[in-house]
Scaffold this active site. Structure first.
Site, short mmCIF file in Angstrom:
data_model
loop_
_atom_site.label_atom_id
_atom_site.label_comp_id
_atom_site.label_asym_id
_atom_site.label_seq_id
_atom_site.Cartn_x
_atom_site.Cartn_y
_atom_site.Cartn_z
N GLU A 67 -21.56 65.18 -36.03
CA GLU A 67 -20.48 64.42 -35.41
C GLU A 67 -20.62 62.91 -35.64
O GLU A 67 -19.61 62.20 -35.71
CB GLU A 67 -20.43 64.71 -33.91
CG GLU A 67 -19.99 66.12 -33.56
CD GLU A 67 -21.11 67.13 -33.52
OE1 GLU A 67 -20.86 68.29 -33.17
OE2 GLU A 67 -22.27 66.75 -33.85
N PHE A 129 -22.21 75.44 -19.28
CA PHE A 129 -22.78 75.35 -20.63
C PHE A 129 -22.01 74.31 -21.46
O PHE A 129 -20.80 74.36 -21.56
CB PHE A 129 -22.70 76.73 -21.31
CG PHE A 129 -23.20 76.72 -22.73
CD1 PHE A 129 -24.53 76.48 -23.02
CD2 PHE A 129 -22.33 76.94 -23.79
CE1 PHE A 129 -24.99 76.46 -24.33
CE2 PHE A 129 -22.77 76.93 -25.10
CZ PHE A 129 -24.11 76.69 -25.37
N GLN A 130 -22.76 73.39 -22.03
CA GLN A 130 -22.23 72.30 -22.87
C GLN A 130 -21.22 71.43 -22.13
O GLN A 130 -20.30 70.88 -22.74
CB GLN A 130 -21.64 72.85 -24.17
CG GLN A 130 -22.71 73.40 -25.11
CD GLN A 130 -22.21 73.66 -26.51
OE1 GLN A 130 -21.02 73.91 -26.73
NE2 GLN A 130 -23.11 73.62 -27.48
N LYS A 179 -10.56 73.07 -21.91
CA LYS A 179 -10.20 74.23 -22.74
C LYS A 179 -8.94 74.92 -22.22
O LYS A 179 -8.11 75.39 -23.01
CB LYS A 179 -11.37 75.21 -22.79
CG LYS A 179 -11.25 76.23 -23.92
CD LYS A 179 -12.55 77.00 -24.12
CE LYS A 179 -12.45 77.93 -25.32
NZ LYS A 179 -13.73 78.66 -25.54
N MET A 492 -35.85 45.25 -43.63
CA MET A 492 -35.56 44.10 -42.80
C MET A 492 -36.59 43.93 -41.68
O MET A 492 -37.01 42.81 -41.37
CB MET A 492 -34.15 44.20 -42.20
CG MET A 492 -33.68 42.94 -41.50
SD MET A 492 -33.61 41.50 -42.61
CE MET A 492 -31.99 41.73 -43.34
#
Length: 577
Positions: A67, A129-130, A179, A492
């Site tokens: 993602e 869940f999630q 959902k 760097m």
């Protein structure tokens, strides 16, 4: 009526169509002109992906490998096109994986609409869940975010999201959709948002302030214009040139302002900032007038603000009132989109030239050229330098490619030695400095501008943070050119350790994999160059390649980027070595 419905209520029309919430998402995106979506599916956003399956000819979905890759690709797309980038992610870890990109887009004012799936509304707050509180997590790093729990709220939420993302000072917006809102049905009606009560993306022009700005410009003997990304985002490049050429004011650009005017314009005196050019940095404290145009006086530009522009009045042309007087006091603030304010200011100023003042910048340029630039792009040392690679690649692309960078030494070298002929030719992570940004952003840039060559410079550290996106490049057939500048260090950080920590290289040396083998695994042609004699031919092969290409160049292990303004120092204390 629920508060969410009150917030997004719009006047209904009689023309409605019955459909699911997920189909309403597709129809809303199409009405906003979306053609490319970057994302990664999961359980909570599955209904939206199911609806997307029916629109594959109208909405091209790019399946990234993470993602973070999706949102950085959306950023790259937005940067080069000026359109709103769109990204999909599922709930929980899918949504939280976008947070770095949201923070990056927020700091760099990149317009994004990120749509995340969420658990069904009846499970909100149960640690399902999630499940993650996406609105709470993303609120500090978004311009606006909103959770949709009812299908009928989807069109108005998306309409508002696009308006907020692109208007005024652009930024990222998150729409979190449960959902059940995706699966339930609604009577679809889409009304684009043209205004929102209490939200004023632009201030009315203050003509009195413009009059005062013109007076100061006409009186100034040593003016310096600072060109920021606001010029590019406002599509005000022509208005900028009209102002610069009439006023005769030397102009320097910020990192994100790169390509707002051609590199070879006679009034372009280079880049500001910690690793910018010698002249615009050291002359800042000799200027009697600073004209800041669409920039925010970032600490990398100003150094110690108590010692910044000590002899100068400051005119600040800026769309966001929050930036006025935030870091540097503005004697004359000019609020508004610079595309509107610059032409009015240009009309009121006198035609002028500042040849003697400009020659002082030229003298600084000669010093920097002799002491730094020639040694970097035409080195006598055995080892290949980053600067010479970047300069040669720019020339091979006729100074007309889109340059994308990751973050580190190569980023600053790219900003210094890559040249530009047209606008929107730079995609880089400025405010947040996100390692791993480069490769996915290059994918989005190439998909946004398939007519232009896109070349991304990466270091061996940042490259490995999103190296899995080589799979996206292979599957989607994105012909980006990747130049890996490999010094086996986090360059760097190592430079700072050398200069300020007595060369104690703590956790900065990298033992790297065989990048050619990895490229082969992703069916990407590649070359590895260790000798200068082979560099030109390798670059030509990369440029001529029809598809993607990885060019790994092994560069000096302990090369440094100069000039350098030490952190917290005055811009006058810029170091040449």
């Amino acid at each position: 009526m629920e508060p969410q419905s009150q917030l997004l209520m719009k006047e209904k029309t009689t023309e409605t169509t019955r459909m699911s919430g997920s189909e309403a998402v597709m129809q809303s995106l199409l009405r906003e002109g979306t053609s490319i979506i970057f994302g990664y599916p999961g359980g909570a956003i599955m209904p939206i992906y199911d609806a997307l399956h029916n629109h594959h000819e109208e909405l091209h979905h790019v399946l990234t490998r993470h993602e973070q890759g999706a949102i950085h690709a959306a950023e790259g797309y937005a940067k080069v096109t000026g359109k709103v980038g769109v990204c999909f992610a599922t709930s929980g870890p899918g949504a939280t994986n976008t947070v770095t990109g949201l923070a990056n887009a927020m700091m760099d004012s990149t317009p994004l609409v990120v749509i995340t799936g969420q658990v069904v509304s009846s499970l909100l707050g149960t640690d399902a869940f999630q499940e993650t509180d996406v609105v709470g997590v993303t609120q500090p790093v978004t311009k606006w975010n909103y959770q949709v729990r009812r299908a009928e709220d989807i069109p108005s939420a998306i309409a508002r999201a696009f308006y907020i993302a692109r208007s005024g000072r652009p930024g990222p917006v998150v729409i979190d959709i449960t959902k059940d809102a995706q699966t339930n049905e609604l009577d679809f009606n889409y009304e684009p948002v043209k205004s929102i009560r209490s939200y004023k993306p632009e201030n009315p022009v203050d003509f009195h302030q413009i009059e005062e700005a013109a007076r100061l410009i006409n009186l100034s003997k040593k003016p310096l214009a600072l060109i920021g990304q606001g010029v590019i985002m406002g599509n005000a490049e022509k208005e900028l040139l009209d102002f610069i050429e009439k006023s005769g004011v030397p102009a320097a650009w910020t990192l994100l302002g790169l390509s707002a005017m051609p590199s070879d314009h006679p009034l372009n005196v280079g880049m500001l900032g910690m690793h910018g050019n010698y002249g615009p940095n050291v002359k800042t404290n000799e200027a009697d007038l600073i004209i800041a145009i669409g920039m925010r006086f970032d600490d990398r530009v100003t150094g110690d603000t108590s010692k910044y522009a000590t002899n100068a009045k400051v005119i600040h042309l800026e769309i966001d009132p929050a930036e006025i007087n935030k870091n540097v006091h503005a004697d004359v603030p000019v609020l508004g989109n610079v595309k509107k304010t610059l032409p009015i200011l240009t009309e009121k100023i006198a035609k002028n030239e500042h040849n003697e003042w400009l020659q002082e910048f030229k003298a600084c340029e000669r010093v920097e050229n002799d002491r730094i630039i020639e040694k970097e792009i035409r080195p006598l040392s055995k080892g290949i330098t980053m600067g010479e690679v970047i300069s040669k690649v720019s020339t091979a692309f006729n100074d007309d490619a889109i340059m994308v960078t990751d973050v580190g030494q190569h980023q600053m070298m790219g900003a210094r030695y890559f040249k530009f002929k047209q606008t929107r030719s730079v995609v880089t992570s400025g405010g947040l400095g996100t390692m791993g940004f480069g490769v996915p952003a290059a994918m989005g840039a190439k998909l946004g501008r398939p007519d232009r060559q896109v070349c991304v410079f990466v270091g061996d550290g940042g490259f490995q943070m999103t190296i899995q996106e080589l799979g996206t490049i292979f599957q989607t057939r994105i012909p980006v050119k990747i130049v890996l500048l490999n010094n086996n260090f986090l360059g760097m950080v190592r430079q700072w350790q050398e200069l300020f920590y007595d060369k104690r290289y703590a956790s900065t040396e990298l033992i790297n994999p065989d990048f050619q083998t990895i490229a082969k695994g992703y069916h990407m042609p590649s070359l590895r160059i260790t000798e200068r004699d082979n560099l030109d031919d390798a670059i030509k092969q990369m440029v001529d390649a029809e598809g993607p290409f990885l060019l790994e160049v092994v560069v000096e292990k302990e090369g440094n980027v100069f000039p350098m303004v030490p952190a917290g120092a005055s811009v006058s204390d810029i170091r040449l070595e």
